[in-house]
Design a protein around this motif. Sequence first.
Motif, PDB file in Angstrom:
ATOM      1  N   UNK A 165      22.161  49.259  22.962  1.00 51.49           N
ATOM      2  CA  UNK A 165      22.990  49.134  24.164  1.00 51.49           C
ATOM      3  C   UNK A 165      24.342  50.230  24.153  1.00 51.49           C
ATOM      4  N   UNK A 166      25.246  49.922  23.015  1.00 48.90           N
ATOM      5  CA  UNK A 166      26.207  50.684  22.945  1.00 48.90           C
ATOM      6  C   UNK A 166      25.904  52.183  22.673  1.00 48.90           C
ATOM      7  N   UNK A 167      24.784  52.594  22.020  1.00 49.32           N
ATOM      8  CA  UNK A 167      24.224  53.990  22.161  1.00 49.32           C
ATOM      9  C   UNK A 167      23.673  54.450  23.416  1.00 49.32           C
ATOM     10  N   UNK A 211      28.494  45.460  23.286  1.00 46.90           N
ATOM     11  CA  UNK A 211      29.186  45.777  22.102  1.00 46.90           C
ATOM     12  C   UNK A 211      28.376  45.303  20.866  1.00 46.90           C
ATOM     13  N   UNK A 212      27.766  44.183  20.887  1.00 44.55           N
ATOM     14  CA  UNK A 212      27.013  43.435  19.889  1.00 44.55           C
ATOM     15  C   UNK A 212      25.903  44.201  19.626  1.00 44.55           C
ATOM     16  N   UNK A 213      25.108  44.811  20.619  1.00 43.88           N
ATOM     17  CA  UNK A 213      23.634  45.375  20.519  1.00 43.88           C
ATOM     18  C   UNK A 213      23.995  46.981  20.391  1.00 43.88           C
ATOM     19  N   UNK A 241      15.024  46.715  29.107  1.00 46.83           N
ATOM     20  CA  UNK A 241      15.798  45.614  28.983  1.00 46.83           C
ATOM     21  C   UNK A 241      14.731  44.424  28.289  1.00 46.83           C
ATOM     22  N   UNK A 242      13.547  44.527  28.543  1.00 43.93           N
ATOM     23  CA  UNK A 242      12.594  43.436  27.890  1.00 43.93           C
ATOM     24  C   UNK A 242      12.497  43.988  26.390  1.00 43.93           C
ATOM     25  N   UNK A 243      12.618  45.236  26.035  1.00 46.97           N
ATOM     26  CA  UNK A 243      12.771  45.340  24.577  1.00 46.97           C
ATOM     27  C   UNK A 243      13.841  44.862  23.927  1.00 46.97           C
ATOM     28  N   UNK A 244      15.060  44.924  24.606  1.00 44.41           N
ATOM     29  CA  UNK A 244      16.257  44.392  23.858  1.00 44.41           C
ATOM     30  C   UNK A 244      16.114  42.809  23.756  1.00 44.41           C
ATOM     31  N   UNK A 245      15.487  42.283  24.589  1.00 43.34           N
ATOM     32  CA  UNK A 245      15.345  40.757  24.775  1.00 43.34           C
ATOM     33  C   UNK A 245      16.676  40.049  25.171  1.00 43.34           C
ATOM     34  N   UNK A 246      17.545  40.877  25.979  1.00 43.39           N
ATOM     35  CA  UNK A 246      18.649  40.331  26.394  1.00 43.39           C
ATOM     36  C   UNK A 246      18.423  39.608  28.028  1.00 43.39           C
TER      37      UNK A 246
END
Length: 448
Positions: free
Chosen positions: A402-404, A397-399, A383-388
């Motif tokens: 996450x979609x993968x 959908x945008x990232x 989650x931190x890595x994603x920075x969301x």
Amino acid sequence: MPMFQPELETLPRPKLTELQNQRLREQVAYVYERVPFYRRAFDERGLKPSDIRGVEDLPKLPFTKKKDLRETYPFGMFAVPRQELARIHASSGTTGKPTVVGYTKGDLEIFAEVVARSLAAAGGRPGMMLHNAYGYGLFTGGLGLHGGAEKLGMVVVPISGGMTERQVMLIQDFKPEMIACTPSYAQTLAEEFKKRGIAPEEISLQYAILGAEPWTEAIRKSVDEGLGVRATNIYGLSEIIGPGVSNEDVNEREGLSYIWEDHFYPEVVDPETGDPLPEGQVGVLVFTTLTKKAMPILRYWTGDLTYITREPGPSGRTHARMAQIKGRTDDMLIVRGVNVYPTQIEAVLKEIPEVVPHYQIVLTRQGPLDEMELKLEVAEPFFREIGQKVLSDEVIEADQRLAHLREKVARKIKDNVGISVKVSLLNPGTAPRSEGGKLRRVADLRKL
Ligand code: ADP
Ligand code: K
């Protein structure tokens, strides 16, 4: 309706009991001799095979449970060396160990006979064509119906499951009189016909033999009307033989299925105490095989809740009848005919570092089909890595990452458990946690 084995199916009750008693004595001596699990169970209780003189002595014996099959995986419950087997089947679900069952040539002969009886009770006749849309493979449904249909003298189309459009085309072209599949798949096919503007009267099918999952009179009505058939219920489980343990008669259709009692002896017991219940009372269905050689089983605890009656039915058959399954005692879910344990899902999630195994399963029914949604948390480091900060459908959908992740979870569940799920990702810390009591991970919103 003609029966496949009229003499056996209408055997007068005293004769049937005599046959059961004699077969039970042989089966008990056989397992004591050949299956260490049963020898130990007898010895621990100070029982000798000769203490079981007939079916009324069965309550002296302990139950055999699913966990006993798991603990002796894969072949520990078998009574014959592997060279004497003719076939292996296993329960659906491959995470954790499946429950494996084996058949000798003779067992397959019995399997075919009881399925032939079931097909005949459901309206099947020699020369009729059977569109067999049960899955072929380790699952007992496809090959089980196949063998029985050949035994009865039907023409089998081994289509297996899936590719609905193609199934509809082949039904139109081949014009089969009968179909075998799960009740939910029968509804899917009915919808596909409707979509194409093909009326039920134009569909060649006259009979449907449906099972592997619980269903209701409302579902029967929708299949009857949607496909223009008379649908009956086939019940069974791999541990006992597969489908064809019992079947309804197409002229009765009161929700009561004849149990082929000369091969499978039924008891209904109290789910809490295990004590035998009187006829007509709902409890756990327990079966003892009377004739099986590769994997004979004594007092198998099915987990299925129902009642039985020994009132002879209108068809003239003398065998006991069981009511439609009313539920289960364990946490097994049946999703589109496939047995699923929440622990199987957990095992898959443990292997995926980007998520934590806190999850919730939501089951709904969209039209005829079961839908399973899996809500699970993204792991803190990922989650931190994603920075969301907050996950929403748009963010996912945008990232791509996450979609993968969502696709990866769905694929792993499909590969390991055999079912399609919709995956929803949640923020860390937001899935329900146990507060000491029993955590309800499953919300079953399907109305049966
Ligand atoms: P798998 O589907 O993995 O091969 P089984 O054949 O052992 O596993 O599944 C058997 C279970 O499926 C039964 O114990 C019961 O719960 C359910 N089942 C099978 N047929 C029916 C039916 N006609 N109605 C309700 N439940 C059924
Ligand atoms: K099943």
